[in-house]
Motif scaffolding. Structure first.
Motif, PDB file in Angstrom:
ATOM      1  N   PRO A   1      56.017  50.384  49.305  1.00 56.11           N
ATOM      2  CA  PRO A   1      56.875  50.467  50.500  1.00 56.11           C
ATOM      3  C   PRO A   1      56.659  51.718  51.338  1.00 56.11           C
ATOM      4  O   PRO A   1      56.785  51.660  52.564  1.00 56.11           O
ATOM      5  N   TRP A   2      56.346  52.867  50.730  1.00 52.01           N
ATOM      6  CA  TRP A   2      56.183  54.092  51.532  1.00 52.01           C
ATOM      7  C   TRP A   2      55.023  53.960  52.501  1.00 52.01           C
ATOM      8  O   TRP A   2      55.113  54.426  53.644  1.00 52.01           O
ATOM      9  N   PHE A   3      53.926  53.309  52.054  1.00 53.00           N
ATOM     10  CA  PHE A   3      52.775  53.148  52.930  1.00 53.00           C
ATOM     11  C   PHE A   3      53.113  52.189  54.066  1.00 53.00           C
ATOM     12  O   PHE A   3      52.777  52.441  55.231  1.00 53.00           O
ATOM     13  N   ALA A   4      53.777  51.094  53.733  1.00 49.61           N
ATOM     14  CA  ALA A   4      54.181  50.138  54.766  1.00 49.61           C
ATOM     15  C   ALA A   4      55.128  50.789  55.763  1.00 49.61           C
ATOM     16  O   ALA A   4      55.050  50.546  56.973  1.00 49.61           O
ATOM     17  N   SER A   5      56.022  51.658  55.281  1.00 49.49           N
ATOM     18  CA  SER A   5      56.955  52.349  56.165  1.00 49.49           C
ATOM     19  C   SER A   5      56.219  53.225  57.166  1.00 49.49           C
ATOM     20  O   SER A   5      56.525  53.203  58.365  1.00 49.49           O
ATOM     21  N   LEU A   6      55.252  54.005  56.704  1.00 46.09           N
ATOM     22  CA  LEU A   6      54.489  54.852  57.611  1.00 46.09           C
ATOM     23  C   LEU A   6      53.694  54.021  58.606  1.00 46.09           C
ATOM     24  O   LEU A   6      53.552  54.397  59.767  1.00 46.09           O
ATOM     25  N   LEU A   7      53.171  52.893  58.158  1.00 46.29           N
ATOM     26  CA  LEU A   7      52.404  52.032  59.052  1.00 46.29           C
ATOM     27  C   LEU A   7      53.293  51.490  60.171  1.00 46.29           C
ATOM     28  O   LEU A   7      52.890  51.474  61.346  1.00 46.29           O
ATOM     29  N   VAL A   8      54.502  51.069  59.829  1.00 48.02           N
ATOM     30  CA  VAL A   8      55.439  50.594  60.846  1.00 48.02           C
ATOM     31  C   VAL A   8      55.789  51.725  61.816  1.00 48.02           C
ATOM     32  O   VAL A   8      55.743  51.558  63.042  1.00 48.02           O
ATOM     33  N   THR A   9      56.117  52.886  61.276  1.00 49.59           N
ATOM     34  CA  THR A   9      56.567  53.994  62.111  1.00 49.59           C
ATOM     35  C   THR A   9      55.471  54.493  63.044  1.00 49.59           C
ATOM     36  O   THR A   9      55.702  54.698  64.241  1.00 49.59           O
ATOM     37  N   THR A  10      54.261  54.687  62.522  1.00 49.10           N
ATOM     38  CA  THR A  10      53.182  55.200  63.363  1.00 49.10           C
ATOM     39  C   THR A  10      52.748  54.169  64.399  1.00 49.10           C
ATOM     40  O   THR A  10      52.351  54.528  65.511  1.00 49.10           O
ATOM     41  N   THR A  11      52.855  52.899  64.051  1.00 43.13           N
ATOM     42  CA  THR A  11      52.555  51.863  65.036  1.00 43.13           C
ATOM     43  C   THR A  11      53.565  51.894  66.175  1.00 43.13           C
ATOM     44  O   THR A  11      53.211  51.774  67.354  1.00 43.13           O
ATOM     45  N   GLU A  12      54.840  52.076  65.832  1.00 39.19           N
ATOM     46  CA  GLU A  12      55.875  52.137  66.861  1.00 39.19           C
ATOM     47  C   GLU A  12      55.716  53.377  67.737  1.00 39.19           C
ATOM     48  O   GLU A  12      55.922  53.317  68.948  1.00 39.19           O
ATOM     49  N   LEU A  13      55.346  54.504  67.157  1.00 41.52           N
ATOM     50  CA  LEU A  13      55.075  55.689  67.963  1.00 41.52           C
ATOM     51  C   LEU A  13      53.939  55.416  68.944  1.00 41.52           C
ATOM     52  O   LEU A  13      54.005  55.759  70.124  1.00 41.52           O
ATOM     53  N   GLY A  14      52.887  54.771  68.450  1.00 46.69           N
ATOM     54  CA  GLY A  14      51.761  54.428  69.312  1.00 46.69           C
ATOM     55  C   GLY A  14      52.129  53.433  70.395  1.00 46.69           C
ATOM     56  O   GLY A  14      51.578  53.463  71.502  1.00 46.69           O
ATOM     57  N   ARG A  15      53.074  52.565  70.105  1.00 44.17           N
ATOM     58  CA  ARG A  15      53.517  51.576  71.083  1.00 44.17           C
ATOM     59  C   ARG A  15      54.006  52.249  72.360  1.00 44.17           C
ATOM     60  O   ARG A  15      53.819  51.736  73.470  1.00 44.17           O
ATOM     61  N   TYR A  16      54.609  53.414  72.199  1.00 45.16           N
ATOM     62  CA  TYR A  16      55.163  54.123  73.348  1.00 45.16           C
ATOM     63  C   TYR A  16      54.300  55.305  73.776  1.00 45.16           C
ATOM     64  O   TYR A  16      54.760  56.211  74.474  1.00 45.16           O
ATOM     65  N   GLY A  17      53.031  55.288  73.347  1.00 46.43           N
ATOM     66  CA  GLY A  17      52.064  56.250  73.869  1.00 46.43           C
ATOM     67  C   GLY A  17      51.862  57.497  73.043  1.00 46.43           C
ATOM     68  O   GLY A  17      51.055  58.354  73.411  1.00 46.43           O
ATOM     69  N   LEU A  18      52.597  57.662  71.933  1.00 50.37           N
ATOM     70  CA  LEU A  18      52.461  58.849  71.096  1.00 50.37           C
ATOM     71  C   LEU A  18      51.423  58.598  70.007  1.00 50.37           C
ATOM     72  O   LEU A  18      51.590  57.704  69.174  1.00 50.37           O
ATOM     73  N   GLN A  19      50.355  59.385  70.013  1.00 50.71           N
ATOM     74  CA  GLN A  19      49.222  59.177  69.118  1.00 50.71           C
ATOM     75  C   GLN A  19      48.953  60.429  68.294  1.00 50.71           C
ATOM     76  O   GLN A  19      49.033  61.558  68.802  1.00 50.71           O
ATOM     77  N   ALA A  20      48.612  60.239  67.024  1.00 48.35           N
ATOM     78  CA  ALA A  20      48.242  61.377  66.180  1.00 48.35           C
ATOM     79  C   ALA A  20      46.998  62.077  66.705  1.00 48.35           C
ATOM     80  O   ALA A  20      46.844  63.286  66.540  1.00 48.35           O
ATOM     81  N   GLN A  21      46.107  61.342  67.345  1.00 45.76           N
ATOM     82  CA  GLN A  21      44.892  61.945  67.887  1.00 45.76           C
ATOM     83  C   GLN A  21      45.186  63.005  68.932  1.00 45.76           C
ATOM     84  O   GLN A  21      44.339  63.854  69.205  1.00 45.76           O
ATOM     85  N   TYR A  22      46.368  62.942  69.539  1.00 44.09           N
ATOM     86  CA  TYR A  22      46.743  63.922  70.548  1.00 44.09           C
ATOM     87  C   TYR A  22      47.774  64.922  70.012  1.00 44.09           C
ATOM     88  O   TYR A  22      48.310  65.719  70.776  1.00 44.09           O
TER      89      TYR A  22
END
Length: 353
Positions: free
Chosen positions: A174-195
């Motif tokens: 579940p922890w991995f799935a949680s991070l995947l959901v959260t980082t995808t949602e951040l990316g949905r609104y333009g926030l990227q780890a690459q930046y």
């Protein structure tokens, strides 16, 4: 005291912002460096224009969460990072640029070598894989199984682009799935780890030939997540789905509050709230790590020269933060903020002692 309105931010989002390694979940597959200087594609809805990006970013640089600590022989600059940003969050404030230029070394949560490793995402995946033959759905309440399936279908193209189809979810904890959901949602609104600020400053330090180091290893950060009790992991995933359903309000508020340099609002609206509602998780990924960093930071203060330390902003804030802990030990600490000195109300200053 800040009066900034702060929507409820769930711990799943706080985890992604407190652990730098979380950005590796949506990194390209092994063989492509994680630290990138090019944009990455966002989730499906963002690509089609059905979901707007976060509110327009002001043209002024972010107000830095930056403190100077005077040591016996040298100085530390402590900079509060945001691990997921947009290209419009640059350039940085003059104070940050000056701290970077004068630094003899730049220290991050993870060394740039580990942060930029093409195998970091694979390390995360291997740690997150289930090993007992069970499925992720076996851990979840029936209602959550349906919610996760719906979320996976909505983001199917994005997940496939990272090598993780919707069925692959069932292979992970579940922890991995949680991070995947959260980082995808951040990316949905333009926030990227690459930046993210860490990635940006690591690249700048490399280009300038400035030595770099890390306070932790990737293996340690992964263990903070993988070592969580299974019920806590499930709760984190359920909250990640709640955050996804809530839309961009909390994400926008968090991003804009960081940009405003509002230390009080970040502390009370996110860190302090997380401490109240999820004390065990808060202690595991925040206070215990802050306490482990303190001896290392004090050792740096005994060295000649100037060192810039860049960590997630929540690690610096409030009574559990590194800034207050160093001040309590008698070090002279002051916030470096020209906007604050100009009389603009930016909460969170720590007086020199």
């Amino acid at each position: 005291m800040s009066h900034r309105r702060f929507p409820r931010v769930l711990p799943s989002l706080a985890v992604a912002l407190l652990l730098l390694v979380g950005g590796a979940v949506l990194a390209e597959r092994p063989g492509v460096p994680y630290i990138a200087d090019v944009p990455v594609a966002g989730p499906d809805a963002a690509q089609t224009g059905d979901v707007p990006l976060i509110a327009e970013v002001p043209v002024t640089p972010p107000v830095p969460l930056l403190w100077r600590v005077a040591g016996e022989a040298g100085d530390l600059y402590l900079l509060g990072s945001f691990h997921f940003l947009t290209p419009d969050d640059y350039p940085l404030a003059d104070e940050v640029e000056q701290a970077l230029v004068t630094a003899d070394e730049v220290v991050f949560e993870l060394s740039p070598e580990e942060l930029g490793s093409p195998t970091l995402a694979m390390q995360m995946m291997q740690a997150g894989l289930r090993t007992d033959g069970s499925r992720l759905d076996d851990d979840l309440p029936r209602e959550a199984v349906a919610r996760l399936a719906t979320w996976g279908q909505t983001n199917q193209t994005t997940l496939q682009a990272t090598g993780l189809g919707t069925q692959a979810f069932q292979l992970f904890e579940p922890w991995f799935a949680s991070l995947l959901v959260t980082t995808t949602e951040l990316g949905r609104y333009g926030l990227q780890a690459q930046y993210g600020l860490d990635v940006h400053l690591a690249r700048r330090a490399r280009e300038a030939g400035t030595p770099t180091a890390g306070l932790e290893t990737a293996a340690q950060q992964i263990e903070f997540l993988d070592g969580m009790a299974r019920p806590d992991q499930v709760q984190m995933l359920l909250e990640a789905l709640d955050q996804a359903d809530a839309g961009p309000e909390a994400i926008e508020a968090l991003h804009s509050t960081w940009r405003a340099g509002d230390a009080d609002a970040l502390w009370t609206g996110m860190a302090g709230d997380m401490r109240t509602r999820s004390p065990a998780l808060y202690a595991r990924i925040n206070t215990s790590r802050n306490d482990a960093w303190l001896p290392k930071l004090e050792q740096m203060l005994q060295q000649p020269g100037t060192i810039l330390v860049v960590v997630g902003a929540l690690h610096l804030l409030g009574e559990d933060g590194v800034v207050e802990k160093l001040a309590a030990k008698g070090y002279a600490v002051e916030r470096v903020c020209s906007v604050c000195k100009a009389g603009v109300a930016v909460p969170g200053e720590v007086s020199a002692r």
